[in-house]
Scaffold this motif. Structure first.
Motif, PDB file in Angstrom:
ATOM      1  N   TRP A   1      -8.495  24.627  28.957  1.00 58.02           N
ATOM      2  CA  TRP A   1      -8.173  23.763  30.151  1.00 58.02           C
ATOM      3  C   TRP A   1      -8.772  22.414  29.811  1.00 58.02           C
ATOM      4  CZ3 TRP A   1     -12.695  22.126  33.246  1.00 58.02           C
ATOM      5  CH2 TRP A   1     -12.273  21.185  34.387  1.00 58.02           C
ATOM      6  N   PHE A   2     -10.130  22.341  29.185  1.00 54.35           N
ATOM      7  CA  PHE A   2     -10.463  20.898  28.555  1.00 54.35           C
ATOM      8  C   PHE A   2      -9.385  20.393  27.912  1.00 54.35           C
ATOM      9  CE2 PHE A   2     -14.868  21.756  30.037  1.00 54.35           C
ATOM     10  CZ  PHE A   2     -15.136  20.793  30.615  1.00 54.35           C
ATOM     11  N   ALA A   3      -8.726  20.967  27.155  1.00 52.22           N
ATOM     12  CA  ALA A   3      -7.917  20.699  26.098  1.00 52.22           C
ATOM     13  C   ALA A   3      -6.630  20.045  26.635  1.00 52.22           C
ATOM     14  CB  ALA A   3      -7.445  21.715  24.971  1.00 52.22           C
ATOM     15  N   ILE A   4      -6.029  20.876  27.488  1.00 50.78           N
ATOM     16  CA  ILE A   4      -4.899  20.197  28.024  1.00 50.78           C
ATOM     17  C   ILE A   4      -4.896  19.295  29.172  1.00 50.78           C
ATOM     18  CG2 ILE A   4      -3.352  22.545  27.009  1.00 50.78           C
ATOM     19  CD1 ILE A   4      -3.377  23.274  30.115  1.00 50.78           C
ATOM     20  N   GLY A   5      -5.810  19.109  29.772  1.00 46.96           N
ATOM     21  CA  GLY A   5      -6.222  18.331  30.741  1.00 46.96           C
ATOM     22  C   GLY A   5      -5.982  16.855  30.534  1.00 46.96           C
ATOM     23  N   CYS A   6      -5.955  16.109  31.414  1.00 46.50           N
ATOM     24  CA  CYS A   6      -5.944  14.469  31.298  1.00 46.50           C
ATOM     25  C   CYS A   6      -7.440  14.115  30.848  1.00 46.50           C
ATOM     26  CB  CYS A   6      -5.420  13.973  32.478  1.00 46.50           C
ATOM     27  SG  CYS A   6      -5.673  11.953  32.516  1.00 46.50           S
ATOM     28  N   PRO A   7      -7.490  13.562  29.949  1.00 49.14           N
ATOM     29  CA  PRO A   7      -9.004  12.989  29.421  1.00 49.14           C
ATOM     30  C   PRO A   7      -9.686  12.168  30.486  1.00 49.14           C
ATOM     31  CG  PRO A   7      -7.411  11.917  27.972  1.00 49.14           C
ATOM     32  CD  PRO A   7      -6.554  12.902  28.861  1.00 49.14           C
ATOM     33  N   VAL A   8      -9.029  11.428  31.052  1.00 48.11           N
ATOM     34  CA  VAL A   8      -9.614  10.367  32.232  1.00 48.11           C
ATOM     35  C   VAL A   8      -9.544  10.776  33.340  1.00 48.11           C
ATOM     36  CG1 VAL A   8      -9.397   8.306  30.731  1.00 48.11           C
ATOM     37  CG2 VAL A   8      -7.653   8.778  32.231  1.00 48.11           C
ATOM     38  N   CYS A   9      -9.021  12.191  33.796  1.00 46.02           N
ATOM     39  CA  CYS A   9      -8.996  12.630  35.015  1.00 46.02           C
ATOM     40  C   CYS A   9      -9.976  13.768  35.130  1.00 46.02           C
ATOM     41  CB  CYS A   9      -7.555  13.298  35.373  1.00 46.02           C
ATOM     42  SG  CYS A   9      -6.154  12.216  35.141  1.00 46.02           S
ATOM     43  N   ASN A  10     -10.649  14.163  34.167  1.00 44.37           N
ATOM     44  CA  ASN A  10     -11.435  15.208  34.263  1.00 44.37           C
ATOM     45  C   ASN A  10     -13.172  14.626  34.591  1.00 44.37           C
ATOM     46  OD1 ASN A  10     -13.706  17.005  33.333  1.00 44.37           O
ATOM     47  ND2 ASN A  10     -12.369  18.007  32.062  1.00 44.37           N
ATOM     48  N   LYS A  11     -13.421  14.987  35.825  1.00 41.95           N
ATOM     49  CA  LYS A  11     -14.600  14.470  36.229  1.00 41.95           C
ATOM     50  C   LYS A  11     -15.926  14.690  35.376  1.00 41.95           C
ATOM     51  CE  LYS A  11     -12.428  12.962  39.881  1.00 41.95           C
ATOM     52  NZ  LYS A  11     -11.191  12.311  39.512  1.00 41.95           N
ATOM     53  N   LEU A  12     -15.947  15.938  34.804  1.00 43.47           N
ATOM     54  CA  LEU A  12     -17.115  16.354  33.915  1.00 43.47           C
ATOM     55  C   LEU A  12     -17.121  15.339  32.522  1.00 43.47           C
ATOM     56  CD1 LEU A  12     -16.956  20.126  34.140  1.00 43.47           C
ATOM     57  CD2 LEU A  12     -18.501  18.595  35.409  1.00 43.47           C
ATOM     58  N   VAL A  13     -15.763  15.187  32.117  1.00 39.45           N
ATOM     59  CA  VAL A  13     -15.909  14.145  31.068  1.00 39.45           C
ATOM     60  C   VAL A  13     -16.212  12.782  31.419  1.00 39.45           C
ATOM     61  CG1 VAL A  13     -14.461  13.252  29.212  1.00 39.45           C
ATOM     62  CG2 VAL A  13     -14.290  15.787  29.922  1.00 39.45           C
ATOM     63  N   LEU A  14     -15.758  12.226  32.566  1.00 42.38           N
ATOM     64  CA  LEU A  14     -16.158  10.811  33.000  1.00 42.38           C
ATOM     65  C   LEU A  14     -17.468  10.828  33.338  1.00 42.38           C
ATOM     66  CD1 LEU A  14     -13.162  10.063  35.419  1.00 42.38           C
ATOM     67  CD2 LEU A  14     -13.653   9.136  33.112  1.00 42.38           C
TER      68      LEU A  14
ATOM     69  N   ALA B   1     -19.901  12.397  31.864  1.00 45.23           N
ATOM     70  CA  ALA B   1     -20.609  12.683  30.494  1.00 45.23           C
ATOM     71  C   ALA B   1     -20.583  11.333  29.642  1.00 45.23           C
ATOM     72  CB  ALA B   1     -20.019  13.797  29.557  1.00 45.23           C
ATOM     73  N   VAL B   2     -19.301  10.696  29.628  1.00 46.99           N
ATOM     74  CA  VAL B   2     -19.002   9.561  28.522  1.00 46.99           C
ATOM     75  C   VAL B   2     -18.125   8.543  29.097  1.00 46.99           C
ATOM     76  CG1 VAL B   2     -18.795  11.377  26.437  1.00 46.99           C
ATOM     77  CG2 VAL B   2     -16.878  10.872  27.610  1.00 46.99           C
ATOM     78  N   GLY B   3     -17.983   8.520  30.438  1.00 45.23           N
ATOM     79  CA  GLY B   3     -17.247   7.518  30.910  1.00 45.23           C
ATOM     80  C   GLY B   3     -15.893   7.345  30.641  1.00 45.23           C
ATOM     81  N   ALA B   4     -15.310   6.360  31.234  1.00 42.79           N
ATOM     82  CA  ALA B   4     -13.678   6.352  30.775  1.00 42.79           C
ATOM     83  C   ALA B   4     -13.252   5.875  29.649  1.00 42.79           C
ATOM     84  CB  ALA B   4     -13.249   5.225  31.991  1.00 42.79           C
ATOM     85  N   SER B   5     -14.123   4.662  29.175  1.00 43.63           N
ATOM     86  CA  SER B   5     -13.677   4.454  27.483  1.00 43.63           C
ATOM     87  C   SER B   5     -13.893   5.326  26.650  1.00 43.63           C
ATOM     88  CB  SER B   5     -14.431   2.996  27.199  1.00 43.63           C
ATOM     89  OG  SER B   5     -15.955   3.401  27.486  1.00 43.63           O
ATOM     90  N   GLY B   6     -15.135   6.159  27.044  1.00 46.26           N
ATOM     91  CA  GLY B   6     -15.486   7.609  26.170  1.00 46.26           C
ATOM     92  C   GLY B   6     -14.404   8.327  26.103  1.00 46.26           C
ATOM     93  N   ALA B   7     -13.989   8.651  27.217  1.00 41.08           N
ATOM     94  CA  ALA B   7     -13.038   9.719  27.440  1.00 41.08           C
ATOM     95  C   ALA B   7     -11.684   9.345  26.600  1.00 41.08           C
ATOM     96  CB  ALA B   7     -12.587   9.911  28.875  1.00 41.08           C
TER      97      ALA B   7
END
Length: 152
Positions: free
Chosen positions: A91-104, A106-112
């Motif tokens: 799920w994490f792999a195929i999702g949009c990197p900047v659309c995932n709230k958990l990733v945002l 954790a690392v912010g939009a530029s980090g995503a």
């Protein structure tokens, strides 16, 4: 899997279809009004999505008891953690990197975009390996410790 009856194959097909729809909708690989992607999917997102759905469907079928079995011979589940981890990584792999709230968070939009997006193919590979390992473990355990025959 050669000894599987229609009941297990139906469970595998329905489980794979349900997983494909669920993953496809929430990652917006299937266009829908609920979720959208800010970044277009990569070419490898589609094969990973389908492979994850197929492996998940087969895994689900290993939990279905054969017809006439009351389920009393269930073996301990050694593949549950691998299957859950594999599904989440897919799920994490195929999702949009900047659309995932958990990733945002954790690392912010530029980090995503600079850190998480390049890791997604590795997450995809790890997720598929874990799903495959869970399926292998479930099938091996079922073959080594079959359910007892039902008493008449």
């Amino acid at each position: 899997m050669r000894e599987w009856g229609a009941r297990r194959w139906w469970a595998a097909a329905i489980g794979a279809a349900a997983t494909a729809v669920l993953l496809g909708v929430v990652t917006a690989l299937i266009p829908n009004p609920l979720f959208s992607r800010m970044i277009a999917p990569e070419w490898w997102n589609y094969p990973v999505w389908i492979a994850s759905a197929l492996l998940s469907g087969l895994l689900l079928a290993t939990y279905v008891t054969p017809g006439g079995d009351d389920g009393t011979g269930a073996t301990p589940d050694r593949g549950a953690r691998s299957s859950l981890s594999g599904g989440l990584l897919s799920w994490f792999a195929i999702g949009c990197p900047v659309c995932n709230k958990l990733v945002l968070l954790a690392v912010g939009a530029s980090g995503a975009l600079t850190w998480f997006a390049p890791l997604q193919p590795l997450l995809a590979a790890a997720g598929l390996v874990l799903l495959g390992w869970a399926l292998h473990t479930r099938l091996r355990n079922a073959a080594s410790c079959p359910s007892p025959a039902r008493k008449a």
